[in-house]
Design an enzyme around this catalytic site. Structure first.
Site, short mmCIF file in Angstrom:
data_model
loop_
_atom_site.label_atom_id
_atom_site.label_comp_id
_atom_site.label_asym_id
_atom_site.label_seq_id
_atom_site.Cartn_x
_atom_site.Cartn_y
_atom_site.Cartn_z
N LYS A 139 6.74 -4.10 -3.95
CA LYS A 139 8.00 -3.68 -3.65
C LYS A 139 8.43 -3.70 -2.37
CE LYS A 139 11.85 -2.38 -5.50
NZ LYS A 139 12.71 -3.35 -5.89
N GLU A 191 18.30 -16.98 -7.09
CA GLU A 191 18.02 -15.58 -7.71
C GLU A 191 17.49 -15.62 -9.20
OE1 GLU A 191 17.12 -13.15 -6.50
OE2 GLU A 191 17.46 -11.53 -7.83
N HIS A 203 19.77 -36.16 -6.04
CA HIS A 203 19.02 -36.39 -5.06
C HIS A 203 17.49 -36.24 -5.02
CE1 HIS A 203 22.59 -37.34 -2.88
NE2 HIS A 203 23.31 -36.09 -3.04
N CYS A 263 0.77 -1.25 -0.01
CA CYS A 263 0.03 0.07 -0.16
C CYS A 263 0.85 1.30 -0.09
CB CYS A 263 -0.96 -0.13 1.14
SG CYS A 263 -1.83 -1.46 1.46
N GLU A 265 9.08 -14.74 -10.65
CA GLU A 265 8.07 -13.54 -10.24
C GLU A 265 7.59 -12.63 -11.48
OE1 GLU A 265 9.97 -10.82 -7.48
OE2 GLU A 265 12.11 -11.01 -8.36
N ASN A 296 -1.79 1.84 5.95
CA ASN A 296 -1.02 0.87 5.44
C ASN A 296 -0.66 0.18 6.85
OD1 ASN A 296 -0.83 2.07 2.83
ND2 ASN A 296 1.32 2.70 3.45
N TRP A 298 -3.11 -2.77 -1.24
CA TRP A 298 -2.77 -4.10 -1.75
C TRP A 298 -3.61 -5.17 -0.55
CZ3 TRP A 298 0.10 -8.04 0.64
CH2 TRP A 298 0.66 -8.95 -0.09
N LYS A 354 13.74 -14.61 -10.19
CA LYS A 354 13.43 -13.56 -11.14
C LYS A 354 12.50 -13.86 -12.22
CE LYS A 354 14.27 -10.77 -9.64
NZ LYS A 354 15.12 -10.41 -8.37
C1 F6R Z 1 12.43 -9.85 -5.52
C2 F6R Z 1 12.38 -8.91 -4.48
C3 F6R Z 1 11.94 -9.31 -3.26
C4 F6R Z 1 12.74 -8.51 -1.94
C5 F6R Z 1 12.41 -9.00 -0.68
C6 F6R Z 1 12.98 -8.20 0.28
O1 F6R Z 1 12.66 -9.47 -6.89
O2 F6R Z 1 12.48 -7.69 -4.66
O3 F6R Z 1 12.28 -10.71 -2.79
O4 F6R Z 1 14.17 -8.81 -2.09
O5 F6R Z 1 10.98 -8.65 -0.53
O6 F6R Z 1 12.90 -6.81 0.27
P1 F6R Z 1 13.80 -5.72 0.70
O7 F6R Z 1 15.40 -5.97 0.29
O8 F6R Z 1 13.39 -4.31 0.47
O9 F6R Z 1 13.98 -5.81 2.37
#
Ligand code: F6R
Length: 613
Positions: A608, A486, A509, A2, A493, A99, A73, A490
């Site tokens: 984010k 990672e 395994h 949010c 997501e 929020n 959200w 990527k």
């Molecule tokens: C994936 C992504 C999330 C963040 C996670 C932690 O692309 O962006 O997995 O890495 O939510 O976020 P921060 O680093 O802001 O604590």
């Protein structure tokens, strides 16, 4: 997650708030709304994207010089208009945005319903509206009614309230860690936001609210107090980001822009922290004496998602360069497992946003048990930055794309510097070793630039070939294993393809059962001490007809011959290789998402900055 924006001044408030909400779209949301005061309280809300709210505002504009807005959200109640914020009381005298989560909302709702309040939404936020309304009916002025209502809430919240009875002010509070509450200062006008980009084009002078602090914002000034009513004065911070760096520029997506910014963001991260003629590292934000560095017995890295994977690479770096035992834990697990910590333990949080609720809770847990807490953080002035005993700021600039890219590589550069710094203070690294490592680091931005040069790898073609696949496997070893994790994260997501990352040696395994001629397997096979082992994993995939996509060092013909496709990176120091090897995986995910027509910058269900548990 949010977002909140508010404005009070002399301009058209709803347009300023709407533009601010647009800048917060990257946080992820599923509905939005704005309330403005112009004699009366007026509200427009819409489910879905901001374009829907914009259409409503075009049809029926909101007038007035004071407004608050919100992107929601969903947590409690479906993402439909009825549940979108702002929420008004029955008489439409006040409006509230929030929020966070009101943890005791069931009890409060039942009480308020018994007292005759009628609820129109399924949200937890609406209880705040009715609580304030109740105290106003008892004769309180707005600020006092808000104060009493906030005092009844359990959980973590950022809240803003407006009232038509007191049409000159926005009342706001921060309770716990549900994201930032930032007051922006203007001339004859003032702003409120949950994140800096929302107001950056109007002001770079900001004040951050801490836990249990309130602000009353009017056009003429802002007053601050604690929740208990005690007045306080607050420090004004100057934001150094320019508004341009928070804009998309010539790129199609923020994620694409941020991938291409990596040579520059890694460079900025390194700049000024290492003397390349001697290899000596200095981290001003983390002043340590040799004795203090030697006293550290263990570092526990706590983080979530991409930041946790960066931490896993960091384990290799710090253990190798400083010979300190490093443990990496998901912050969401660490906070609940009664971790063993003492005063010789450092707990290091990695967080791009600095506001991830699980990471903040993990830091608090560590602090309460006597550990020193450090953080690597991108958002200056964020909660993690402020509560840590020492912090390393990433210098990556604003990361807007929901999928983290440049924060990952900037963090790796920081972790490498931290490993060197501790290694030098503890007498582990010799002058020659420091110099060699510094030279390797100095070349990194240039090597990252090579990977990103036009035509270096053909991502579009590869992504086109496999974008209809349902599953992908990513394999790596050593510091490239977290890179495999990672790469898989990527891809899932932003393209919604199911992908798994595995330490290559573990494939036999279990996951090997999945391999057939429909399974693309991305193998990170750089020329390091586990190179031969990775080649045997490729053979095992080939023997089961899996599709081998190898990420190799330039000129590695041996692996190229065994692979269906190759992605190349230049050769670098093994501990720095992850900074390069992740880039092709970011671009593979990006182009795959494009072929699938997915919303790259705002993938479904994601946010984010994750400010709820
Ligand atoms: C994936 C992504 C999330 C963040 C996670 C932690 O692309 O962006 O997995 O890495 O939510 O976020 P921060 O680093 O802001 O604590």
């Amino acid at each position: 997650m949010c977002g909140i924006v508010g404005y009070v001044g002399t301009k058209d408030a709803s347009s300023i708030v709407f533009e601010g909400l647009k800048k917060l779209e990257y946080r992820g949301y599923d509905s939005a709304g704005i309330a403005s005061i112009n004699g009366d309280l007026d509200i427009r809300r819409a489910e879905g994207k901001l374009a829907n709210l914009e259409a409503k505002l075009r049809e029926a504009p909101l007038e007035g010089h004071l407004a608050i807005g919100h992107t929601r959200w969903a947590t409690h109640g479906a993402p439909i208009e009825r549940n979108a914020h702002p929420h008004a009381d029955e008489t439409r005298a006040i409006a509230v945005v929030q929020n966070g989560i009101v943890e005791n909302f069931m009890t409060l709702r039942a009480q308020l319903q018994q007292e005759g309040h009628e609820f129109k939404s399924d949200t937890d936020t609406e209880v705040i509206t009715h609580l304030i309304d109740k105290f106003l009916a008892e004769g309180d002025e707005l600020v006092e009614a808000c104060r009493r209502a906030f005092g009844e809430l359990q959980g973590a919240h950022a809240i803003a309230v407006v009232s038509k009875q007191e049409p000159d002010k926005i009342v706001t509070v921060r309770l716990g860690n549900a994201g930032g509450v930032i007051v922006g200062l203007g001339k004859g006008e003032n702003y409120l936001a949950s994140d800096i980009p929302a107001i950056l084009e109007h002001t770079q002078r900001v004040i951050y609210l801490e836990d249990r602090e309130m602000a009353v914002i009017t056009a003429g000034g802002v007053s601050f107090s604690r929740l208990n009513g005690q007045a306080i004065s607050k420090e004004v911070h100057q934001i150094t980001w320019d508004p341009i760096s928070a804009a998309k520029g010539p790129y199609r997506h923020f994620m694409q822009k941020e991938i291409y910014e990596q040579p520059q963001s890694v460079q900025s991260t390194i700049r000024g922290r290492i003397d390349f003629t001697t290899g000596q590292v200095s981290l001003e934000e983390l002043p340590l004496t040799p004795a203090e560095a030697k006293a550290i017995e263990r570092i526990i890295i706590v983080a979530c998602g991409t930041s946790a994977y960066a931490g896993q690479v960091g384990k290799f770096m710090i253990e190798k360069l400083a010979r300190i035992n490093v443990l990496v834990d998901y912050a969401s697990e660490f906070r609940y497992r009664d971790p063993l910590i003492d005063d010789r333990t450092v707990v290091l949080a990695i967080t791009q946003s600095g506001e991830t609720v699980d990471t903040l809770a993990a830091l608090e847990e560590a602090k309460s048990k006597g550990a020193k807490i450090w953080s690597i953080v991108n958002m200056h002035g964020s909660m993690a930055h402020r509560i840590s005993d020492g912090a390393i700021l990433m210098q990556a600039g604003p990361e807007i794309g929901v999928a983290s890219t440049k924060a990952f590589t900037a963090t790796l550069a920081d972790l490498f510097l931290l490993g060197m710094y501790l290694g030098q203070l503890r007498g582990v690294l010799s002058a020659e070793e420091s110099f060699e490592l510094a030279t390797a680091l100095a070349h990194l931005p240039e090597l990252a630039g090579e990977v990103l040069a036009e035509g270096y790898n053909d991502y579009t073609k590869l992504a086109n070939l496999y974008h209809k696949q349902e599953h992908f496997l990513f394999l790596g070893r050593g510091p490239n294993y977290p890179v495999a994790l990672e790469g898989a994260l990527k891809l899932k997501e932003i393209s919604y393809i199911h992908a798994e990352g595995y330490p290559a040696g573990e494939m036999k395994h279990g996951p090997i059962a999945l391999i057939d001629d429909h399974m693309p397997v991305v193998c990170i096979v750089t020329q390091d001490h586990v190179y031969d082992k990775m080649i045997s994993q490729i053979e095992q995939v080939r023997a089961r007809n899996g599709i081998v996509i190898s990420l190799i060092n330039e000129g590695d013909e041996e692996v190229a011959k065994k692979s269906d496709h190759v992605l190349r990176i230049p050769k670098a120091h093994p501990l720095l290789t992850p900074i390069l090897s992740v880039i092709p995986l970011q671009l593979l995910a990006y182009h795959t998402a494009i072929w699938r027509g997915a919303d790259v910058d705002q993938p479904r269900n994601l946010a984010k900055s994750v400010t709820v548990e």
